[in-house]
Design a protein around this motif. Structure first.
Motif, mmCIF file in Angstrom:
data_model
loop_
_atom_site.group_PDB
_atom_site.id
_atom_site.type_symbol
_atom_site.label_atom_id
_atom_site.label_comp_id
_atom_site.label_asym_id
_atom_site.label_seq_id
_atom_site.Cartn_x
_atom_site.Cartn_y
_atom_site.Cartn_z
ATOM 1 N N LEU A 11 -22.365 -7.935 21.273
ATOM 2 C CA LEU A 11 -21.546 -8.803 22.124
ATOM 3 C C LEU A 11 -22.413 -9.464 23.198
ATOM 4 O O LEU A 11 -22.326 -10.670 23.436
ATOM 5 N N ALA A 12 -23.283 -8.678 23.852
ATOM 6 C CA ALA A 12 -24.170 -9.225 24.893
ATOM 7 C C ALA A 12 -25.123 -10.256 24.307
ATOM 8 O O ALA A 12 -25.381 -11.304 24.916
ATOM 9 N N LYS A 13 -25.630 -9.982 23.113
ATOM 10 C CA LYS A 13 -26.573 -10.907 22.468
ATOM 11 C C LYS A 13 -25.922 -12.257 22.204
ATOM 12 O O LYS A 13 -26.480 -13.308 22.543
ATOM 13 N N VAL A 14 -24.726 -12.251 21.617
ATOM 14 C CA VAL A 14 -24.036 -13.502 21.282
ATOM 15 C C VAL A 14 -23.699 -14.275 22.558
ATOM 16 O O VAL A 14 -23.853 -15.505 22.621
ATOM 17 N N ARG A 15 -23.251 -13.569 23.596
ATOM 18 C CA ARG A 15 -22.905 -14.260 24.839
ATOM 19 C C ARG A 15 -24.135 -14.874 25.501
ATOM 20 O O ARG A 15 -24.068 -15.981 26.039
ATOM 21 N N LEU A 16 -25.258 -14.186 25.451
ATOM 22 C CA LEU A 16 -26.495 -14.755 25.998
ATOM 23 C C LEU A 16 -26.923 -15.996 25.221
ATOM 24 O O LEU A 16 -27.454 -16.947 25.799
ATOM 25 N N GLN A 17 -26.685 -15.978 23.913
ATOM 26 C CA GLN A 17 -27.090 -17.102 23.062
ATOM 27 C C GLN A 17 -26.189 -18.316 23.232
ATOM 28 O O GLN A 17 -26.604 -19.445 22.974
ATOM 29 N N THR A 18 -24.927 -18.096 23.658
ATOM 30 C CA THR A 18 -23.958 -19.195 23.697
ATOM 31 C C THR A 18 -23.577 -19.638 25.109
ATOM 32 O O THR A 18 -22.871 -20.631 25.261
ATOM 33 N N ILE A 19 -24.010 -18.916 26.146
ATOM 34 C CA ILE A 19 -23.710 -19.325 27.521
ATOM 35 C C ILE A 19 -24.415 -20.652 27.801
ATOM 36 O O ILE A 19 -25.610 -20.803 27.577
ATOM 37 N N ALA A 20 -23.656 -21.620 28.321
ATOM 38 C CA ALA A 20 -24.237 -22.925 28.650
ATOM 39 C C ALA A 20 -25.131 -22.780 29.884
ATOM 40 O O ALA A 20 -24.738 -22.129 30.860
ATOM 41 N N GLY A 200 -37.046 -2.840 12.399
ATOM 42 C CA GLY A 200 -36.129 -3.482 13.341
ATOM 43 C C GLY A 200 -36.835 -4.435 14.283
ATOM 44 O O GLY A 200 -36.338 -5.530 14.574
ATOM 45 N N ALA A 201 -38.027 -4.043 14.774
ATOM 46 C CA ALA A 201 -38.800 -4.906 15.676
ATOM 47 C C ALA A 201 -39.254 -6.175 14.953
ATOM 48 O O ALA A 201 -39.166 -7.289 15.499
ATOM 49 N N VAL A 202 -39.730 -6.023 13.728
ATOM 50 C CA VAL A 202 -40.164 -7.185 12.935
ATOM 51 C C VAL A 202 -38.977 -8.107 12.650
ATOM 52 O O VAL A 202 -39.063 -9.333 12.809
ATOM 53 N N ALA A 203 -37.840 -7.515 12.254
ATOM 54 C CA ALA A 203 -36.660 -8.308 11.904
ATOM 55 C C ALA A 203 -36.127 -9.085 13.106
ATOM 56 O O ALA A 203 -35.739 -10.257 12.975
ATOM 57 N N THR A 204 -36.096 -8.463 14.281
ATOM 58 C CA THR A 204 -35.587 -9.133 15.481
ATOM 59 C C THR A 204 -36.396 -10.385 15.801
ATOM 60 O O THR A 204 -35.843 -11.444 16.085
ATOM 61 N N THR A 205 -37.703 -10.266 15.737
ATOM 62 C CA THR A 205 -38.584 -11.377 16.093
ATOM 63 C C THR A 205 -38.509 -12.511 15.075
ATOM 64 O O THR A 205 -38.397 -13.693 15.439
ATOM 65 N N ILE A 206 -38.530 -12.168 13.796
ATOM 66 C CA ILE A 206 -38.537 -13.194 12.749
ATOM 67 C C ILE A 206 -37.214 -13.947 12.675
ATOM 68 O O ILE A 206 -37.183 -15.161 12.444
ATOM 69 N N THR A 207 -36.104 -13.244 12.913
ATOM 70 C CA THR A 207 -34.791 -13.878 12.747
ATOM 71 C C THR A 207 -34.256 -14.509 14.026
ATOM 72 O O THR A 207 -33.217 -15.173 13.990
ATOM 73 N N PRO A 248 -31.390 -7.918 23.978
ATOM 74 C CA PRO A 248 -30.244 -7.173 23.436
ATOM 75 C C PRO A 248 -30.247 -7.126 21.912
ATOM 76 O O PRO A 248 -29.754 -6.170 21.316
ATOM 77 N N ALA A 249 -30.824 -8.186 21.285
ATOM 78 C CA ALA A 249 -30.894 -8.180 19.823
ATOM 79 C C ALA A 249 -31.756 -7.021 19.340
ATOM 80 O O ALA A 249 -31.398 -6.311 18.400
ATOM 81 N N PHE A 250 -32.908 -6.800 20.028
ATOM 82 C CA PHE A 250 -33.778 -5.690 19.622
ATOM 83 C C PHE A 250 -33.171 -4.344 20.010
ATOM 84 O O PHE A 250 -33.217 -3.385 19.238
ATOM 85 N N LEU A 253 -30.571 -4.043 17.376
ATOM 86 C CA LEU A 253 -31.042 -3.949 15.996
ATOM 87 C C LEU A 253 -31.912 -2.729 15.765
ATOM 88 O O LEU A 253 -31.896 -2.152 14.678
ATOM 89 N N GLY A 254 -32.669 -2.311 16.795
ATOM 90 C CA GLY A 254 -33.494 -1.109 16.654
ATOM 91 C C GLY A 254 -32.641 0.107 16.309
ATOM 92 O O GLY A 254 -32.772 0.684 15.224
ATOM 93 N N PRO A 255 -31.709 0.512 17.230
ATOM 94 C CA PRO A 255 -30.827 1.636 16.911
ATOM 95 C C PRO A 255 -29.954 1.394 15.687
ATOM 96 O O PRO A 255 -29.701 2.301 14.903
ATOM 97 N N ASN A 256 -29.490 0.124 15.522
ATOM 98 C CA ASN A 256 -28.649 -0.198 14.371
ATOM 99 C C ASN A 256 -29.399 0.032 13.070
ATOM 100 O O ASN A 256 -28.860 0.601 12.112
ATOM 101 N N THR A 257 -30.672 -0.402 13.037
ATOM 102 C CA THR A 257 -31.491 -0.218 11.837
ATOM 103 C C THR A 257 -31.742 1.262 11.583
ATOM 104 O O THR A 257 -31.655 1.736 10.449
ATOM 105 N N VAL A 258 -32.059 2.005 12.656
ATOM 106 C CA VAL A 258 -32.292 3.447 12.522
ATOM 107 C C VAL A 258 -31.047 4.140 11.988
ATOM 108 O O VAL A 258 -31.097 4.876 10.994
ATOM 109 N N LEU A 259 -29.912 3.892 12.644
ATOM 110 C CA LEU A 259 -28.664 4.548 12.229
ATOM 111 C C LEU A 259 -28.291 4.159 10.805
ATOM 112 O O LEU A 259 -27.898 5.008 9.997
#
Length: 281
Positions: A11-20, A200-207, A248-250, A253-259
């Motif tokens: 939620l924090a990631k999307v809001r940071l990406q879309t806040i004007a 997770g670290a590689v995926a966050t940066t590339i995407t 926030p993406a990392f 995504l870090g814990p998300n990838t681990v879990l």
């Protein structure tokens, strides 16, 4: 399970990406977004859009992981599959998953970013099912494919950098001894955790760039072209906008990838114990 644990960071990631951006004021941080959300709407609001997140896992993640595992099993029937074959299998599985999960991705972006929109421009979806019906009714069936190009790009990059890299790091760590402590990893929880954090670290940066563009295209109500969004954002915010929400993406995504991979590996082991003849495992 992984999505439910890390949803507030999504939620924090999307809001940071879309806040004007506001001229003259610094862009908010992850902590400030979470604090503002709790202050304005209460702690439970951190789970706004959770139903869309679960729907996304049951479409996008299910398909991309399942398709990749099926392809890997087929490619490995006569011995270990070449890395290049697994790479292209991850790309194809990611594309299929991105297509399957696109509607849920739109709902997730809109539901989690509603709070930062003016009240008159909010979508006010009650849950993922209500959002899906409202989306089709108000914008037509074609709206389910909004942002498909950037979403497919992100899905392909994610699968290659996360799932394929996870497999790759696992194989490298299994073949190598850790220097200084002279330790050889075995196929267990530590190996799964280290491999998934690195992936997770590689995926966050590339995407990251594709993720920001996807969020902005899906949050918009009108018709937008990725190139228009990209050029306008580069002009107004500079190239750094492509990595907005990286932290926030990392952290997510870090814990998300681990879990995800730890649960996935344990479920596979349990399934093997029940059905030892299943060659797909």
């Amino acid at each position: 399970v992984a999505a439910c644990c890390t949803h507030p960071l999504d939620l924090a990631k999307v809001r940071l990406q879309t806040i004007a951006p506001t001229p003259g004021s610094p862009h908010p941080s992850t902590l400030s977004v979470l604090r503002m959300t709790i202050k304005e709407s209460g702690f439970s609001s951190l789970y706004t859009g959770l139903s869309a997140s679960v729907m996304r896992q049951m479409t996008y993640s299910l398909v991309r992981l399942g398709a990749y595992e099926q392809m890997k099993a087929q490619l490995s029937k006569d011995g270990p599959a070449p890395a290049t074959h697994l790479f292209f299998a991850a790309m194809l599985a990611g594309a299929i998953g991105g297509f399957a999960g696109n509607p849920a991705d739109i709902l997730l972006v809109r539901m989690t970013s509603d709070f930062v929109r003016p009240p008159e421009k909010r979508y006010n979806y009650r849950n993922a099912v209500h959002g899906l019906v409202t989306l089709v009714k108000s914008e037509g069936p074609h709206s389910l494919f909004r942002g498909m190009g950037t979403n497919l790009t992100r899905a392909i990059l994610m699968n290659v950098s996360q799932v394929y890299r996870y497999d790759l790091f696992k194989q490298i760590l299994l073949r190598s001894r850790i220097p200084l402590i002279d330790y050889q990893m075995t196929d267990g929880l530590l190996l799964h955790t280290v491999s998934s954090i690195t992936a997770g670290a590689v995926a966050t940066t590339i995407t990251a760039p594709a993720d920001v563009l996807r969020s902005r295209l899906m949050a918009a109500a009108g018709t937008s072209h990725p190139l228009q969004v990209l050029t306008a954002a580069l002009r107004e915010e500079g190239p750094r906008f492509l990595f907005k929400g990286w932290t926030p993406a990392f952290i997510r995504l870090g814990p998300n990838t681990v879990l995800m991979f730890v649960f996935f590996e344990q479920l596979k082991k349990g399934w093997r114990a029940l059905y030892p003849s299943d060659y797909l495992l």
